[in-house]
Structure formats: structure tokens, C-alpha cells
Design a protein around this motif. Structure first.
Motif, PDB file in Angstrom:
ATOM      1  N   PHE A  73       0.838  -1.039   0.133  1.00 36.94           N
ATOM      2  CA  PHE A  73      -0.190  -0.017   0.139  1.00 36.94           C
ATOM      3  C   PHE A  73       0.882   1.362   0.098  1.00 36.94           C
ATOM      4  N   ASP A  74       2.133   1.045   0.091  1.00 38.40           N
ATOM      5  CA  ASP A  74       3.203   2.195  -0.062  1.00 38.40           C
ATOM      6  C   ASP A  74       2.990   3.155  -1.301  1.00 38.40           C
ATOM      7  N   PRO A  75       2.744   4.172  -1.520  1.00 35.92           N
ATOM      8  CA  PRO A  75       2.998   4.919  -2.699  1.00 35.92           C
ATOM      9  C   PRO A  75       4.391   4.456  -3.547  1.00 35.92           C
ATOM     10  N   GLY A  76       4.157   4.261  -4.766  1.00 31.88           N
ATOM     11  CA  GLY A  76       5.311   3.843  -5.592  1.00 31.88           C
ATOM     12  C   GLY A  76       5.763   2.478  -5.597  1.00 31.88           C
ATOM     13  N   THR A 103       5.501  -1.262  -6.527  1.00 31.16           N
ATOM     14  CA  THR A 103       4.784  -2.052  -7.579  1.00 31.16           C
ATOM     15  C   THR A 103       5.795  -3.360  -7.829  1.00 31.16           C
ATOM     16  N   TRP A 151       2.772   3.040 -12.023  1.00 27.58           N
ATOM     17  CA  TRP A 151       3.185   4.024 -11.182  1.00 27.58           C
ATOM     18  C   TRP A 151       3.236   3.678  -9.737  1.00 27.58           C
ATOM     19  N   GLY A 152       2.572   2.494  -9.632  1.00 29.18           N
ATOM     20  CA  GLY A 152       2.435   1.961  -8.175  1.00 29.18           C
ATOM     21  C   GLY A 152       1.569   2.785  -7.155  1.00 29.18           C
ATOM     22  N   LEU A 153       0.544   3.212  -7.812  1.00 28.28           N
ATOM     23  CA  LEU A 153      -0.458   4.217  -6.953  1.00 28.28           C
ATOM     24  C   LEU A 153      -1.707   3.411  -6.762  1.00 28.28           C
ATOM     25  N   SER A 166      -2.362   2.283  -3.120  1.00 28.81           N
ATOM     26  CA  SER A 166      -2.427   3.226  -2.372  1.00 28.81           C
ATOM     27  C   SER A 166      -3.829   4.264  -2.283  1.00 28.81           C
ATOM     28  N   LEU A 167      -4.245   4.533  -3.575  1.00 31.92           N
ATOM     29  CA  LEU A 167      -5.294   5.216  -3.750  1.00 31.92           C
ATOM     30  C   LEU A 167      -6.524   4.649  -3.230  1.00 31.92           C
ATOM     31  N   ARG A 184      -6.660   2.133  -0.872  1.00 35.19           N
ATOM     32  CA  ARG A 184      -6.919   2.380   0.443  1.00 35.19           C
ATOM     33  C   ARG A 184      -7.320   3.726   0.968  1.00 35.19           C
ATOM     34  N   ARG A 185      -6.995   4.813   0.242  1.00 34.10           N
ATOM     35  CA  ARG A 185      -7.263   6.221   0.833  1.00 34.10           C
ATOM     36  C   ARG A 185      -8.719   6.539   0.565  1.00 34.10           C
TER      37      ARG A 185
END
Length: 356
Positions: free
Chosen positions: A307-310, A312, A318-320, A323-324, A326-327
Motif C-alpha cells: 500500500f506504499d505509494p510507488g 509495484t 506508477w505503483g499508486l 495506495s489510492l 486504501r485512501r
């Protein structure tokens, strides 16, 4: 069509308000900074006068030198009564092919139009300090116009996308009139419905979405059906629920995005073959949604990082996404999203908890 026009008008008003507010605020800041810079130039002029006078006070001389040395941002030109240049500060003459004298002369003409000079009166004669604006002040003055350009480009992209969607919808209506039972037309209509959904999601960026009560079973049936049609033939996506109706408060557009992202991640982990089970479990105070696949799984040392931004494991992206996701679940739906279980070679289960 009327809906899109309202959307365009709304965007345009927001953009104009942002630009107008930014122009006003930055102009106020620029005005204050310009006043401060003139005070600083006045101090430099006084320091030059001190150094040029027959003052034997070493402390005053040192203080004057310090004031002049501290000015590293405002360009200055020092001239005599006849306008002959005596000295200059903070004007770059080294990185140009133009002769040094010509550069300084051109800057002097420019400064004369920017600010009135500061007079240095020696009693027996006068000299003048002409000055320009610091880099910070110039950037501050141009900032609203840069912001206007960015907002304008943003609006152009959005309007082009919405116009394309509108033309596509009109084209679909014409196809329907000619043959409303054609399977290809029906599939294209579903894709266009998804395009409208994407536009709806896009409109919610930066605003708090409204939660509305929906039947979660019906909502997920649509997502599973849509993703199954686009999944490899050897992948089966199945929805499981013991109840036909599970009411829950969600923002349908962005919740769909979360589910699609979880299912796409599962598809990426399976190599074109396997099964994905989406399971709804209804509790009095909570609703659980599990997305389980039998793909390659996540190594234990990476579970906390997914879940960390970036972060992947894909060659592209982008590995987002997670993370998005979960947000969206935590911030807008006041729920939870986490890895319930994962085992290398056996698969992964993500769980969403929606609280009532």
C-alpha cells in the motif's frame, strides 16, 4: 448534453475564481516585496555613501560593507550625475557573448523604466542607484500566469474528453435506432457507460464524494460482469453472497474504481489462468468484501509495502493503485482495506471492511 454544458460552466467559473484570487493575492505580495526591496536598496545606497565619505570609524565602515555584501538578489547599477556607470552588482555578464558594457547599459535603460533611482547626495555632488527586481519578485509576478496556463490546459483536456464522450453517445444512439438488438452495439453501449462513469469519477477529484445507500450485491454484479468480459478466457471471476440485498452507504463511482483495481491486480498475478472469487459477508455492524485469487501470491516481506505509494512489482505502472484504493476506502468510506491472507504460489486475499 445539458449536463456536460453545466459541468463545463462550473469548471470555467472555478478556474476564473482561482486565477482571479491568485492574481489579487500575488499582486499584494509582490507589492509588499517591492517595498521591502526598495528599503533594502536604500540601505545599500546609504552604505555606499558611508564608504565614500571620509569616515574614520572602522565599525561604521565594516557595517556598511556587510550591508552591501548581504545584497545577493537585487541587481543594482551605480552612476554619477552625468549617468556614467561607476559600478554594478548582481548582473550576470559572464554567461553571455554580448560585451559586458553593452549588457550593463541595456540593464540601466531597463531599470530606469522599472523604478525611480535612489539619490546619494554627498553635498558636493550626487550619484544615483538604479535597481531592478530580484528573481523571487519576478517569479512571484509571473506565477498567476503560469497557474492560468496550467488550469487552461487542464480544462482543455477535460472538455475534449467530455466532448468525445458526448459525440460517442450520439453515435451510439444512431446505431441503436438502426439495429438495437446487435450484440456489438450493446457491448459498445456498456463501454460508453463505463466512460461516463470515468468522467463522473474525474469530476469528484478534490471534492468529498457523497455516500448513498445502495445494494452492494447489485453493484458488484455489474463490476464482476464487466471485468469477466475483459479477462482472459481461462480466468473465472465469481461473485458470492448469501443474501440478495446488502444495503451499504458508498460512493458508487469511486468504489467501483477500487474494486476494478483489486480485480485487475488479481488478474496480473495469475498469468492468464485461474479464478477470482469476490465474496460479500454481511454483518450487523459491518460488511466485508473479499477479493481472492489463486495467483502467484505476495512474499511475506512485501505484504506491508503493497500500500506504499510507488511500490509495484509490475514492469509498467506508477505503483499508486493500491495506495489510492486504501485512501478511498479509509478517508471517504470510513472503512478498511488490507491484505487478509497471502501465500507465495497459492494466491492472495484482499479484504474491504465497510462500517455501518
Amino acid at each position: 448534453m445539458r449536463q456536460y454544458l453545466n459541468w463545463k460552466t462550473y469548471l470555467a467559473f472555478i478556474a476564473l475564481f482561482i486565477v482571479a484570487a491568485s492574481l489579487y493575492y500575488t499582486n499584494q505580495l509582490a507589492g509588499k516585496l517591492a517595498i521591502e526591496e526598495r528599503k533594502k536598496v536604500q540601505q545599500v545606497a546609504d552604505a555606499i555613501k558611508t564608504l565614500s565619505s571620509n569616515v574614520n570609524n572602522t565599525q561604521e565602515q565594516d557595517y556598511a560593507i556587510k550591508i552591501i555584501e548581504q545584497n545577493t538578489s537585487i541587481p543594482l547599477i551605480y552612476t554619477d550625475e552625468k549617468g556614467v556607470i561607476q559600478n554594478f552588482i548582481n548582473i550576470d555578464t559572464l554567461h553571455s557573448l554580448t560585451p559586458r558594457n553593452k549588457i550593463v547599459q541595456e540593464k540601466l535603460k531597463e531599470f530606469k523604466h522599472v523604478h525611480p533611482p535612489i539619490e546619494v547626495d554627498y553635498g558636493t555632488g550626487k550619484n544615483y542607484v538604479y535597481y531592478g527586481e530580484s528573481t523571487l519578485l519576478i517569479q512571484l509576478r509571473y506565477f498567476p500566469y503560469v497557474q492560468l496556463t496550467i488550469i487552461s490546459l487542464f480544462l482543455v483536456v477535460v472538455l475534449i474528453a467530455l466532448s468525445a464522450a458526448t459525440r460517442s453517445l450520439q453515435w451510439m444512439e444512431m446505431l441503436k435506432e438502426s439495429d438495437g438488438t446487435n450484440e456489438a452495439v450493446i457491448e459498445m453501449q456498456k463501454d460508453l457507460d463505463r466512460l461516463k462513469l470515468v468522467a463522473d469519477r474525474f469530476s469528484k477529484v478534490g471534492s468529498a464524494p457523497q455516500l448513498e445507500e445502495e445494494n452492494l450485491v447489485t453493484r458488484l454484479e455489474g463490476i464482476v460482469e464487466y471485468m469477466q468480459r475483459r479477462a482472459p478466457k481461462k480466468v473465472a471471476i465469481t461473485l458470492h453472497s448469501k443474501e440478495n440485498e446488502v444495503p451499504v452507504n458508498i460512493s458508487g463511482a469511486i468504489f467501483d474504481w477500487v474494486m476494478e483495481n483489486l480485480i485487475r491486480n488479481a488478474l496480473d498475478a495469475m498469468g492468464g489462468e485461474g479464478k477470482i472469487d469476490v465474496t460479500i459477508t454481511n454483518h450487523p455492524q459491518q460488511v466485508w468484501v473479499d477479493v481472492q485469487d489463486n495467483g502467484k501470491g505476495i512474499p511475506s516481506h512485501q505484504v506491508k509495502k503493497v500500500f506504499d505509494p510507488g511500490f509495484t512489482t509490475k514492469k509498467r505502472g506508477w505503483g499508486l493503485g493500491l495506495s489510492l484504493s486504501r485512501r478511498i476506502i479509509e478517508k471517504y468510506h470510513h472503512g478498511s482495506l488490507f491484505v487478509k491472507q497471502s501465500e507465495v504460489g497459492r494466491g492472495t486475499t484482499f479484504r474491504i471492511i465497510l462500517r455501518r
